[in-house]
Design a protein around this motif. Sequence first.
Motif, PDB file in Angstrom:
ATOM      1  N   ALA A  42      36.569  39.617  25.314  1.00  0.00           N
ATOM      2  CA  ALA A  42      37.052  39.923  26.660  1.00  0.00           C
ATOM      3  C   ALA A  42      36.986  38.692  27.549  1.00  0.00           C
ATOM      4  O   ALA A  42      37.894  38.442  28.360  1.00  0.00           O
ATOM      5  N   VAL A  43      35.918  37.912  27.396  1.00  0.00           N
ATOM      6  CA  VAL A  43      35.789  36.671  28.173  1.00  0.00           C
ATOM      7  C   VAL A  43      36.923  35.717  27.819  1.00  0.00           C
ATOM      8  O   VAL A  43      37.570  35.134  28.703  1.00  0.00           O
ATOM      9  N   LEU A  89      35.427  50.846  45.489  1.00  0.00           N
ATOM     10  CA  LEU A  89      35.910  51.511  44.280  1.00  0.00           C
ATOM     11  C   LEU A  89      35.318  50.889  43.014  1.00  0.00           C
ATOM     12  O   LEU A  89      34.947  51.593  42.072  1.00  0.00           O
ATOM     13  N   GLY A  90      35.215  49.552  42.996  1.00  0.00           N
ATOM     14  CA  GLY A  90      34.667  48.881  41.819  1.00  0.00           C
ATOM     15  C   GLY A  90      33.206  49.225  41.592  1.00  0.00           C
ATOM     16  O   GLY A  90      32.780  49.491  40.459  1.00  0.00           O
ATOM     17  N   PHE A 144      31.949  42.269  40.840  1.00  0.00           N
ATOM     18  CA  PHE A 144      30.691  42.280  40.095  1.00  0.00           C
ATOM     19  C   PHE A 144      30.471  43.637  39.414  1.00  0.00           C
ATOM     20  O   PHE A 144      30.099  43.705  38.245  1.00  0.00           O
ATOM     21  N   GLY A 145      30.701  44.716  40.168  1.00  0.00           N
ATOM     22  CA  GLY A 145      30.436  46.056  39.659  1.00  0.00           C
ATOM     23  C   GLY A 145      31.252  46.425  38.433  1.00  0.00           C
ATOM     24  O   GLY A 145      30.689  46.783  37.387  1.00  0.00           O
ATOM     25  N   PHE A 177      38.720  43.044  34.735  1.00  0.00           N
ATOM     26  CA  PHE A 177      38.008  42.729  35.979  1.00  0.00           C
ATOM     27  C   PHE A 177      37.434  41.316  35.971  1.00  0.00           C
ATOM     28  O   PHE A 177      37.317  40.699  37.044  1.00  0.00           O
ATOM     29  N   LEU A 178      37.114  40.792  34.798  1.00  0.00           N
ATOM     30  CA  LEU A 178      36.703  39.394  34.759  1.00  0.00           C
ATOM     31  C   LEU A 178      37.900  38.489  35.041  1.00  0.00           C
ATOM     32  O   LEU A 178      37.765  37.445  35.698  1.00  0.00           O
ATOM     33  N   ALA A 179      39.084  38.893  34.582  1.00  0.00           N
ATOM     34  CA  ALA A 179      40.303  38.133  34.898  1.00  0.00           C
ATOM     35  C   ALA A 179      40.561  38.145  36.406  1.00  0.00           C
ATOM     36  O   ALA A 179      40.932  37.125  36.997  1.00  0.00           O
TER      37      ALA A 179
END
Length: 827
Positions: free
Chosen positions: A229-230, A107-108, A154-155, A179-181
Amino acid sequence: MNNWFKRNGIHFAIAAIFLVICFIFLTPAFQGKTLGGNDVTRAQSTQKEINDYKAKDTTILWTNQIYGGMPTYQIWAPYKANLTSWVVTAINYTFPAPVGTILMFLLGTYFLFIVLKVNPWLAAAGAVAFTFSSYNIILLTAGHANQAFAIAFFGPILAGIILTLRGKYLLGFSVTALFLALEIRANHVQMTYYLMLALLIMVGIELYHAIKNKTLNAFLKSLGYVAGAVLLSVAVNASILWSTADYGNETIRGKSNLTQHTSEPSNGLAKDYAYEWSQGVGECITFLIPDAYGGGFLQKNNSADSHVVKTLTEKGSDPNQAVEISANYLPSYWGNKPFTGGPFYFGAVICLLFVWGLMIVKNRIKWWLLGAVVLTMLLSFGRNWPYVSDLFFNYFPLYNKFRAVESILAVAGFCFPILAVLAVNEAIVNEDKANLFKKLKIAFYITGGIVLIVAVVPSLLLSFSVSEQQAGVIAQIGQALKTDSSALTRALIADRESMAQADAIRSLIFIAIAFGIAWAFLKKKINPTAASLAFLALILVDLWGIDKRYLNQDHFAPKQDNETPQPREVDQFIMKDKDPDFRVFDATQSIKGDGLTPFFYKSLGGYSAARLKRWEELVDNQLSKSINQDVLDMMNVKYIINSDPKTQNVGMQVNQTACGHAWFVKSIKYADNADQEMVAISSFTPKDEAIVDKQYKSIIDEKTLGAGAGEGKIELISYSPDHMVYQSGSTASQIAVFSEVYYNKGWKMYIDGVEKPYFRADYLLRAAQIPIGNHKIEFIFHPASYYTGENISLAGSILLVLALGGAAYTENKKKAPAAKPADKKKA
């Protein structure tokens, strides 16, 4: 709402197809079975004490089950204030392992391709290509679930960054942060680091084009949102990252305490250890031909038709014995890694399309993908081609903290399908079909030519060599079975050649079919949807066939079969001891990789790549070349397990000189530094004297010591791994040594409820000055990195929810005006 479902119906249909794929590929998981990889089993032993307390609804942040004691941060911790912890829990609760991870991959990555504006069926093909890249599947089989989970994001991380660069600031910010979290929450810093390393190339390329096109302000604004975001994802994971940073400095990845008596590097991992799993330069041919280097240990060479089996049976060996020898002692893998679970196979179809994409894709993302592939390949070579890798290892921040450098190829495995899909997409939108076909033929000649050479004359590109170690094993087998070892060597090489040829022919077939699909589309024999569906089916069949070599029904077992192994007779005897806190030294196991002993009791050894540096140094100097009994005594090793060299029978002896939980010493000997400490504990009497670094001299009141030193009583009266209570009684002030690992980033000592200082003694243990009289002494583990970090995580999680809600509201509001004219017309 109905219109929304209608507009997104194809996405739901593809998600349903993904679920069907998971069900068929992982049917045993839906039947209640689990993967039982070696690392899974060892991880269970590491978590034994943690799980025992979890069963009592109690969370512990310290465990004494392995290595004498260590924090649980890199093993398990709840992190309940972290929003992503609940997302992970929901995934694990909804789907059996490893179905949830595979779905996140699918899905990602599908979401990324939709953001890249390719048609849904082609996006599904790209998602399948990345998900079923062999390395990702092998990770699951081997038990590296966290690593695979980290790669799965990753995606969508890249998708969020692309959205931000396109000017969708709030949406891109929110997607990237979420998604990075999740990526960070997977708690595999190495994979996150490798992705960030590759993304730096993308930033550099985007900066160049921003300057060239005079859009620097817009780029810097986008970069600001990405940076925000990071920071938000870091805040969400504050407790994880802070705890890891605190602990990481004290582990084998941190600075060495010794300068003279150590084989450890001054900082980071030893290069030989970090480079132990390095990709062979020529081994990259497995991207295209999976068994070109013989596969891996997860794929046994146990065919009754193999040359090795035939050679052994011709010399009189029992056929079953011959198959067993071939499968377990004569590996088909011939690369220079110690061993490998399997190859990095990206897919023959994907490799053809990737090469095509290098020639036809016009989007500048191509240059980032190519740069990331080249960099990750060069870094993966490690000791095999160290020129680039050594530069990063010696000078790039944090790079020397990671081992198994070949794993960076997970990023290359991510880049290949992206460019492959973009190549097909370019073929759809580009009207110059003749030029596209010309470039397709070149890609076909390159990839098809390589596999054709291996299929016809494999020795032209590959050596299939037998290492010195393998030659020694062959010689031993030949001697034992009275078989010509040279004949066995030739048979093994023949098997390796056969495997490479078979897979080369297989890859050639898939390349030819993929070429045919592309030709049919370019010649307008089929439409874009049909071509996309054809590529989806072909890629799935290609990768599925290889993946099933490494993850099939044989790798699953009923849950009870993957639980605690059966205790030996000595284990059953030791387990009768009701003492809550003694240690066992099992000399029959590798002390740094003991996945057995901790299943049953607290071990001096264990299994973890995040062990304390001081423990490592103690073992290297005092327990590796020979066993220092004094060290076993001070660590309260109550039982020693060993085996008879002749009979190999496992036995046990009670260590009568073990010092116990805590004791008062008669004297203190000061050392100038860690080197002197290490020399001093090489021969001392731990029950009578304490070796103390002189840095702690200021917190010891020597004036009150002297008379009655070593006399009195101190005993453990209550045990919990992170809360230990002692009762002392003495007629003079005393120095007490506790057989517990010293770690000053969270442990606090209280005497009668008042916090008091403590210090390190005997290189690794805790010690403290205890006043005259009777006292209650408590050691409580309450690390600020976790508890304060959890408060920061909660604040970050709230901000992330608000950002996601704001992005959803904003995007919905943007679409609403477009619907109004149609609504009015209908009215």
